[in-house]
Design a protein around this motif. Structure first.
Motif, PDB file in Angstrom:
ATOM      1  N   LEU A   1       0.819  -1.209   0.000  1.00  0.00           N
ATOM      2  CA  LEU A   1       0.000   0.000   0.000  1.00  0.00           C
ATOM      3  C   LEU A   1       0.855   1.262   0.000  1.00  0.00           C
ATOM      4  CD1 LEU A   1      -2.786  -1.058   2.529  1.00  0.00           C
ATOM      5  CD2 LEU A   1      -2.948  -0.936   0.037  1.00  0.00           C
ATOM      6  N   GLN A   2       2.038   1.173   0.630  1.00  0.00           N
ATOM      7  CA  GLN A   2       2.924   2.333   0.692  1.00  0.00           C
ATOM      8  C   GLN A   2       3.628   2.596  -0.633  1.00  0.00           C
ATOM      9  OE1 GLN A   2       5.833   2.186   3.849  1.00  0.00           O
ATOM     10  NE2 GLN A   2       6.990   3.917   3.056  1.00  0.00           N
ATOM     11  N   HIS A   3       4.068   1.534  -1.296  1.00  0.00           N
ATOM     12  CA  HIS A   3       4.905   1.707  -2.487  1.00  0.00           C
ATOM     13  C   HIS A   3       4.206   1.411  -3.811  1.00  0.00           C
ATOM     14  CE1 HIS A   3       8.419   2.290   0.035  1.00  0.00           C
ATOM     15  NE2 HIS A   3       8.128   1.179   0.697  1.00  0.00           N
ATOM     16  N   LEU A   4       3.125   0.627  -3.790  1.00  0.00           N
ATOM     17  CA  LEU A   4       2.459   0.188  -5.026  1.00  0.00           C
ATOM     18  C   LEU A   4       3.489  -0.278  -6.053  1.00  0.00           C
ATOM     19  CD1 LEU A   4      -0.338   2.898  -5.380  1.00  0.00           C
ATOM     20  CD2 LEU A   4      -0.526   0.575  -4.461  1.00  0.00           C
ATOM     21  N   PRO A   5       4.238  -1.330  -5.739  1.00  0.00           N
ATOM     22  CA  PRO A   5       5.323  -1.799  -6.620  1.00  0.00           C
ATOM     23  C   PRO A   5       4.820  -2.318  -7.960  1.00  0.00           C
ATOM     24  CG  PRO A   5       4.807  -3.444  -4.964  1.00  0.00           C
ATOM     25  CD  PRO A   5       4.023  -2.224  -4.591  1.00  0.00           C
ATOM     26  N   GLY A   6       5.759  -2.395  -8.906  1.00  0.00           N
ATOM     27  CA  GLY A   6       5.418  -2.897 -10.225  1.00  0.00           C
ATOM     28  C   GLY A   6       5.669  -4.382 -10.369  1.00  0.00           C
ATOM     29  N   LEU A   7       6.313  -4.989  -9.366  1.00  0.00           N
ATOM     30  CA  LEU A   7       6.592  -6.418  -9.370  1.00  0.00           C
ATOM     31  C   LEU A   7       6.759  -6.889  -7.928  1.00  0.00           C
ATOM     32  CD1 LEU A   7       7.439  -9.142 -10.750  1.00  0.00           C
ATOM     33  CD2 LEU A   7       9.782  -8.257 -10.752  1.00  0.00           C
ATOM     34  N   ILE A   8       6.213  -8.077  -7.621  1.00  0.00           N
ATOM     35  CA  ILE A   8       6.384  -8.664  -6.297  1.00  0.00           C
ATOM     36  C   ILE A   8       7.106  -9.993  -6.437  1.00  0.00           C
ATOM     37  CG2 ILE A   8       5.239  -9.588  -4.247  1.00  0.00           C
ATOM     38  CD1 ILE A   8       2.883  -7.763  -4.862  1.00  0.00           C
ATOM     39  N   ILE A   9       8.183 -10.157  -5.657  1.00  0.00           N
ATOM     40  CA  ILE A   9       8.863 -11.441  -5.555  1.00  0.00           C
ATOM     41  C   ILE A   9       8.445 -12.015  -4.204  1.00  0.00           C
ATOM     42  CG2 ILE A   9      11.096 -12.612  -5.402  1.00  0.00           C
ATOM     43  CD1 ILE A   9      12.238 -10.389  -7.170  1.00  0.00           C
ATOM     44  N   CYS A  10       7.698 -13.103  -4.223  1.00  0.00           N
ATOM     45  CA  CYS A  10       6.983 -13.535  -3.024  1.00  0.00           C
ATOM     46  C   CYS A  10       7.225 -14.990  -2.635  1.00  0.00           C
ATOM     47  CB  CYS A  10       5.483 -13.310  -3.256  1.00  0.00           C
ATOM     48  SG  CYS A  10       4.452 -13.584  -1.821  1.00  0.00           S
ATOM     49  N   ASP A  11       7.736 -15.187  -1.420  1.00  0.00           N
ATOM     50  CA  ASP A  11       7.857 -16.521  -0.856  1.00  0.00           C
ATOM     51  C   ASP A  11       6.451 -17.039  -0.548  1.00  0.00           C
ATOM     52  OD1 ASP A  11       8.856 -18.825   0.275  1.00  0.00           O
ATOM     53  OD2 ASP A  11       9.373 -17.886   2.179  1.00  0.00           O
ATOM     54  N   ILE A  12       6.220 -18.326  -0.719  1.00  0.00           N
ATOM     55  CA  ILE A  12       4.897 -18.883  -0.447  1.00  0.00           C
ATOM     56  C   ILE A  12       4.703 -19.157   1.041  1.00  0.00           C
ATOM     57  CG2 ILE A  12       3.428 -20.923  -0.777  1.00  0.00           C
ATOM     58  CD1 ILE A  12       4.281 -20.978  -3.676  1.00  0.00           C
ATOM     59  N   ASN A  13       5.698 -19.757   1.685  1.00  0.00           N
ATOM     60  CA  ASN A  13       5.575 -20.080   3.104  1.00  0.00           C
ATOM     61  C   ASN A  13       6.108 -18.933   3.956  1.00  0.00           C
ATOM     62  OD1 ASN A  13       5.364 -21.298   5.584  1.00  0.00           O
ATOM     63  ND2 ASN A  13       7.164 -22.604   5.316  1.00  0.00           N
ATOM     64  N   LEU A  14       5.202 -18.216   4.626  1.00  0.00           N
ATOM     65  CA  LEU A  14       5.604 -17.089   5.461  1.00  0.00           C
ATOM     66  C   LEU A  14       5.603 -17.441   6.947  1.00  0.00           C
ATOM     67  CD1 LEU A  14       3.723 -14.181   3.637  1.00  0.00           C
ATOM     68  CD2 LEU A  14       6.089 -14.934   3.356  1.00  0.00           C
ATOM     69  N   ARG A  15       5.510 -18.746   7.248  1.00  0.00           N
ATOM     70  CA  ARG A  15       5.570 -19.234   8.629  1.00  0.00           C
ATOM     71  C   ARG A  15       4.523 -18.564   9.522  1.00  0.00           C
ATOM     72  NH1 ARG A  15      12.156 -19.460   9.645  1.00  0.00           N
ATOM     73  NH2 ARG A  15      12.640 -20.770   7.852  1.00  0.00           N
ATOM     74  N   SER A  16       3.351 -18.380   8.995  1.00  0.00           N
ATOM     75  CA  SER A  16       2.246 -17.811   9.772  1.00  0.00           C
ATOM     76  C   SER A  16       0.959 -18.402   9.235  1.00  0.00           C
ATOM     77  CB  SER A  16       2.227 -16.284   9.656  1.00  0.00           C
ATOM     78  OG  SER A  16       2.006 -15.894   8.313  1.00  0.00           O
ATOM     79  N   GLY A  17      -0.163 -17.956   9.758  1.00  0.00           N
ATOM     80  CA  GLY A  17      -1.439 -18.495   9.308  1.00  0.00           C
ATOM     81  C   GLY A  17      -1.740 -18.164   7.866  1.00  0.00           C
ATOM     82  N   LEU A  18      -1.231 -17.038   7.387  1.00  0.00           N
ATOM     83  CA  LEU A  18      -1.479 -16.597   6.023  1.00  0.00           C
ATOM     84  C   LEU A  18      -0.215 -16.756   5.182  1.00  0.00           C
ATOM     85  CD1 LEU A  18      -3.552 -13.395   6.843  1.00  0.00           C
ATOM     86  CD2 LEU A  18      -4.415 -15.562   5.933  1.00  0.00           C
ATOM     87  N   THR A  19      -0.381 -17.197   3.958  1.00  0.00           N
ATOM     88  CA  THR A  19       0.754 -17.476   3.078  1.00  0.00           C
ATOM     89  C   THR A  19       0.975 -16.368   2.056  1.00  0.00           C
ATOM     90  OG1 THR A  19      -0.588 -18.573   1.390  1.00  0.00           O
ATOM     91  CG2 THR A  19       0.172 -19.927   3.252  1.00  0.00           C
ATOM     92  N   GLY A  20       2.062 -16.521   1.295  1.00  0.00           N
ATOM     93  CA  GLY A  20       2.320 -15.593   0.204  1.00  0.00           C
ATOM     94  C   GLY A  20       1.218 -15.642  -0.833  1.00  0.00           C
TER      95      GLY A  20
END
Length: 199
Positions: free
Chosen positions: A47-66
């Motif tokens: 929300l702060q940066h509104l990037p043009g590309l996201i490189i995202c790990d799937i396992n974020l070690r929490s209830g919600l994933t990438g």
């Protein structure tokens, strides 16, 4: 679109991996605007940066994933994403594919694999080139091999999985790459996802 002008957000819970990705991208002229280690932080950075590309790990070690994060983001925009994961099982791949990523890279990966994926997504390939790639519909056997490659399997592993010889797998791999004008497994996986060959 100049590739170096695109803001990139890294979502990765292992800070050493995240910093290595940041250094690799920065040293090759790319602009990293933030690193997030959780779903909540990723949302804040987005929300702060509104990037043009996201490189995202799937396992974020929490209830919600990438994948959960990307699904939320996709409700607001069609931003391209590259998934990173240590998991290459069919269920994880299918969940990732449902969000239509630009690429899917299994860990451990090389800097070259990452850069190839980033450059593919951000490059200004013409519509004619994209259409010519899509025209080369793989055969049934080629699709089986492509799916194995996307899971990170070696040629020896693919041969054992499909009950064919190693040389046959190598021949298929060479033909698949050649007729689609690509040079690596990372590019092939990205192309397969883009053309829905993984379904």
């Amino acid at each position: 679109m100049e590739m170096s002008n695109v803001d990139i957000l890294i979502v990765e819970d292992e800070i050493i991996v995240a910093k290595d990705i940041e250094q690799t991208l920065a040293s090759n002229g790319f602009n990293v605007v933030g690193i997030a280690r959780s779903f909540e932080k990723a949302n804040e950075e987005f929300l702060q940066h509104l990037p043009g590309l996201i490189i995202c790990d799937i396992n974020l070690r929490s209830g919600l994933t990438g994948i959960d994060f990307i699904k939320k983001v996709r409700g607001d925009s069609d931003i391209p994403v590259i998934y990173l994961t240590a998991y290459s099982d069919e269920e994880t791949i299918e969940k990732a594919i449902s969000t239509h990523p630009g690429s899917y890279i299994t860990k451990p990966f090389t800097n070259e694999q990452l850069l190839v994926a980033v450059k593919m997504i951000l490059s200004n390939e013409s519509r004619e080139e994209e259409s010519s790639f899509a025209d080369h519909k793989p055969t049934k056997r080629e699709l089986e091999i492509i799916k194995c490659i996307a899971r990170g399997m070696t040629s020896h592993e693919i041969a054992a999985e499909l009950g064919i010889c190693f040389e046959t797998v190598q021949t298929h791999r060479k033909k698949i790459l050649g007729k689609n004008h690509i040079h690596s497994s990372s590019e092939l996986t990205a192309l397969a996802i883009k053309n829905n060959w993984m379904d």
